[in-house]
Design a protein around this motif. Structure first.
Motif, PDB file in Angstrom:
ATOM      1  N   GLY A 241      54.369  37.282  50.055  1.00  0.00           N
ATOM      2  CA  GLY A 241      54.597  38.524  50.792  1.00  0.00           C
ATOM      3  C   GLY A 241      54.990  39.676  49.882  1.00  0.00           C
ATOM      4  O   GLY A 241      54.544  40.815  50.070  1.00  0.00           O
ATOM      5  N   LEU A 242      55.831  39.393  48.895  1.00  0.00           N
ATOM      6  CA  LEU A 242      56.233  40.431  47.939  1.00  0.00           C
ATOM      7  C   LEU A 242      55.021  40.926  47.148  1.00  0.00           C
ATOM      8  O   LEU A 242      54.817  42.134  46.984  1.00  0.00           O
ATOM      9  CB  LEU A 242      57.296  39.885  46.978  1.00  0.00           C
ATOM     10  N   THR A 243      54.210  39.980  46.680  1.00  0.00           N
ATOM     11  CA  THR A 243      53.018  40.337  45.918  1.00  0.00           C
ATOM     12  C   THR A 243      52.034  41.112  46.796  1.00  0.00           C
ATOM     13  O   THR A 243      51.418  42.084  46.341  1.00  0.00           O
ATOM     14  CB  THR A 243      52.348  39.080  45.333  1.00  0.00           C
ATOM     15  N   ALA A 244      51.905  40.720  48.065  1.00  0.00           N
ATOM     16  CA  ALA A 244      50.994  41.413  48.983  1.00  0.00           C
ATOM     17  C   ALA A 244      51.437  42.859  49.204  1.00  0.00           C
ATOM     18  O   ALA A 244      50.598  43.773  49.229  1.00  0.00           O
ATOM     19  CB  ALA A 244      50.924  40.671  50.315  1.00  0.00           C
TER      20      ALA A 244
ATOM     21  N   SER B 179      45.604  52.745  42.890  1.00  0.00           N
ATOM     22  CA  SER B 179      44.731  52.309  41.791  1.00  0.00           C
ATOM     23  C   SER B 179      45.233  52.788  40.433  1.00  0.00           C
ATOM     24  O   SER B 179      44.464  53.244  39.597  1.00  0.00           O
ATOM     25  CB  SER B 179      43.299  52.791  42.027  1.00  0.00           C
ATOM     26  N   GLN B 180      46.528  52.675  40.226  1.00  0.00           N
ATOM     27  CA  GLN B 180      47.134  53.104  38.967  1.00  0.00           C
ATOM     28  C   GLN B 180      47.372  51.942  38.005  1.00  0.00           C
ATOM     29  O   GLN B 180      47.681  52.166  36.846  1.00  0.00           O
ATOM     30  CB  GLN B 180      48.468  53.799  39.240  1.00  0.00           C
ATOM     31  N   GLY B 181      47.284  50.726  38.515  1.00  0.00           N
ATOM     32  CA  GLY B 181      47.577  49.588  37.666  1.00  0.00           C
ATOM     33  C   GLY B 181      47.115  48.299  38.302  1.00  0.00           C
ATOM     34  O   GLY B 181      46.380  48.303  39.280  1.00  0.00           O
ATOM     35  N   LEU B 182      47.587  47.181  37.745  1.00  0.00           N
ATOM     36  CA  LEU B 182      47.218  45.865  38.240  1.00  0.00           C
ATOM     37  C   LEU B 182      48.449  45.107  38.707  1.00  0.00           C
ATOM     38  O   LEU B 182      49.515  45.205  38.091  1.00  0.00           O
ATOM     39  CB  LEU B 182      46.529  45.052  37.147  1.00  0.00           C
ATOM     40  N   VAL B 183      48.278  44.322  39.755  1.00  0.00           N
ATOM     41  CA  VAL B 183      49.344  43.515  40.352  1.00  0.00           C
ATOM     42  C   VAL B 183      49.108  42.050  39.984  1.00  0.00           C
ATOM     43  O   VAL B 183      47.968  41.581  39.975  1.00  0.00           O
ATOM     44  CB  VAL B 183      49.350  43.680  41.890  1.00  0.00           C
ATOM     45  N   PHE B 184      50.209  41.349  39.713  1.00  0.00           N
ATOM     46  CA  PHE B 184      50.126  39.933  39.349  1.00  0.00           C
ATOM     47  C   PHE B 184      51.107  39.128  40.183  1.00  0.00           C
ATOM     48  O   PHE B 184      52.209  39.594  40.479  1.00  0.00           O
ATOM     49  CB  PHE B 184      50.452  39.748  37.857  1.00  0.00           C
ATOM     50  N   GLY B 185      50.705  37.906  40.543  1.00  0.00           N
ATOM     51  CA  GLY B 185      51.572  36.984  41.255  1.00  0.00           C
ATOM     52  C   GLY B 185      52.366  36.130  40.284  1.00  0.00           C
ATOM     53  O   GLY B 185      52.360  36.357  39.065  1.00  0.00           O
TER      54      GLY B 185
ATOM     55  N   PHE C 207      57.275  34.160  33.681  1.00  0.00           N
ATOM     56  CA  PHE C 207      56.451  34.186  34.886  1.00  0.00           C
ATOM     57  C   PHE C 207      57.239  34.878  36.008  1.00  0.00           C
ATOM     58  O   PHE C 207      57.899  34.198  36.791  1.00  0.00           O
ATOM     59  CB  PHE C 207      56.128  32.764  35.336  1.00  0.00           C
ATOM     60  N   PRO C 208      57.209  36.195  36.128  1.00  0.00           N
ATOM     61  CA  PRO C 208      57.939  36.836  37.219  1.00  0.00           C
ATOM     62  C   PRO C 208      57.330  36.492  38.574  1.00  0.00           C
ATOM     63  O   PRO C 208      56.163  36.097  38.661  1.00  0.00           O
ATOM     64  CB  PRO C 208      57.807  38.329  36.913  1.00  0.00           C
TER      65      PRO C 208
ATOM     66  N   ASP D 242      55.358  46.644  33.468  1.00  0.00           N
ATOM     67  CA  ASP D 242      56.151  47.851  33.717  1.00  0.00           C
ATOM     68  C   ASP D 242      57.175  47.597  34.819  1.00  0.00           C
ATOM     69  O   ASP D 242      58.245  48.197  34.828  1.00  0.00           O
ATOM     70  CB  ASP D 242      55.228  49.002  34.140  1.00  0.00           C
ATOM     71  N   PHE D 243      56.820  46.724  35.751  1.00  0.00           N
ATOM     72  CA  PHE D 243      57.652  46.445  36.921  1.00  0.00           C
ATOM     73  C   PHE D 243      57.624  44.951  37.199  1.00  0.00           C
ATOM     74  O   PHE D 243      56.554  44.331  37.131  1.00  0.00           O
ATOM     75  CB  PHE D 243      57.097  47.205  38.130  1.00  0.00           C
ATOM     76  N   VAL D 244      58.797  44.368  37.487  1.00  0.00           N
ATOM     77  CA  VAL D 244      58.862  42.955  37.862  1.00  0.00           C
ATOM     78  C   VAL D 244      59.787  42.761  39.050  1.00  0.00           C
ATOM     79  O   VAL D 244      60.738  43.516  39.252  1.00  0.00           O
ATOM     80  CB  VAL D 244      59.353  42.040  36.710  1.00  0.00           C
ATOM     81  N   ILE D 245      59.472  41.738  39.827  1.00  0.00           N
ATOM     82  CA  ILE D 245      60.349  41.243  40.879  1.00  0.00           C
ATOM     83  C   ILE D 245      60.630  39.786  40.556  1.00  0.00           C
ATOM     84  O   ILE D 245      59.704  39.032  40.226  1.00  0.00           O
ATOM     85  CB  ILE D 245      59.692  41.325  42.274  1.00  0.00           C
TER      86      ILE D 245
END
Length: 191
Positions: free
Chosen positions: A55-58, A68-74, A88-89, A116-119
């Motif tokens: 859910g956080l990744t979604a 469309s400024q960057g890429l998201v990773f799970g 592995f965030p 740049d950003f992690v959860i």
């Protein structure tokens, strides 16, 4: 459940490529590498933590589709930090220009880049102290904004370079600030 830390003698140096292969053949164990070369073996997540991570990744991916400024990773990709650690965030975002500077080969394996950003979602098996140290490590290696979610205490810790950690009690949401302009992380699903 405790994690297992595996210390290797100095004569054994695992390269980034060998570490990637090690993770591939041991797919039922999440393995992180500390800056000193020791390995942390962690069990896979349970259903609740995995669902919340998704859910956080979604939420991050939905915001990113509009910008469309960057890429998201799970949570299934390791990032090679400048200090040599591989982390592995739970969720991460990298600005597109930084990602595009990597080679195709670097993108295929564990990329040698700090997000740049992690959860980080503290799971029932995670140590708060260890995860807080990991958040500081992210900041020291280039993360511009980090969010640590502790469901048990109903707190969120916000990490920023050069600033004290901000602790929020049961927030309904957290903003992406200047790093993720317009992003609002809805935490209603967490509490």
């Amino acid at each position: 459940m405790d994690f297992i830390t595996l210390y290797l003698p100095p004569s054994i140096q695992i390269t980034d490529n060998q570490f990637f292969e090690l993770c591939q053949i041991n797919e039922l164990i999440k393995i992180e590498r500390n800056a000193d070369g020791s390995l942390i073996l962690k069990p896979l997540l349970g259903g609740i933590s995995s669902n919340i991570n998704a859910g956080l990744t979604a939420q991050l991916a939905n915001w990113n589709d509009d910008k469309s400024q960057g890429l998201v990773f799970g949570s299934d990709v390791g990032f090679i930090l400048a200090n040599g650690a591989i982390r592995f965030p739970s969720a991460a975002w990298i600005k597109l220009e930084r990602w595009d500077a990597l080679t195709d080969e670097e993108k295929e394996k564990f990329p040698p880049i700090c997000p740049d950003f992690v959860i980080e979602l503290l799971s029932p098996i995670d140590s708060l102290k260890t995860t807080q140290q990991k958040m500081k490590e992210y900041i020291d290696n280039g993360v511009r904004l980090g969010i640590l979610i502790n469901r048990k205490s109903r707190q969120v810790e916000i990490y920023r370079p050069g600033k004290e950690v901000e602790v929020l009690d049961s927030p309904a949401n957290v903003l992406g600030e200047d790093v993720l302009k317009g992003f609002v992380l809805n935490l209603g699903m967490i509490w």
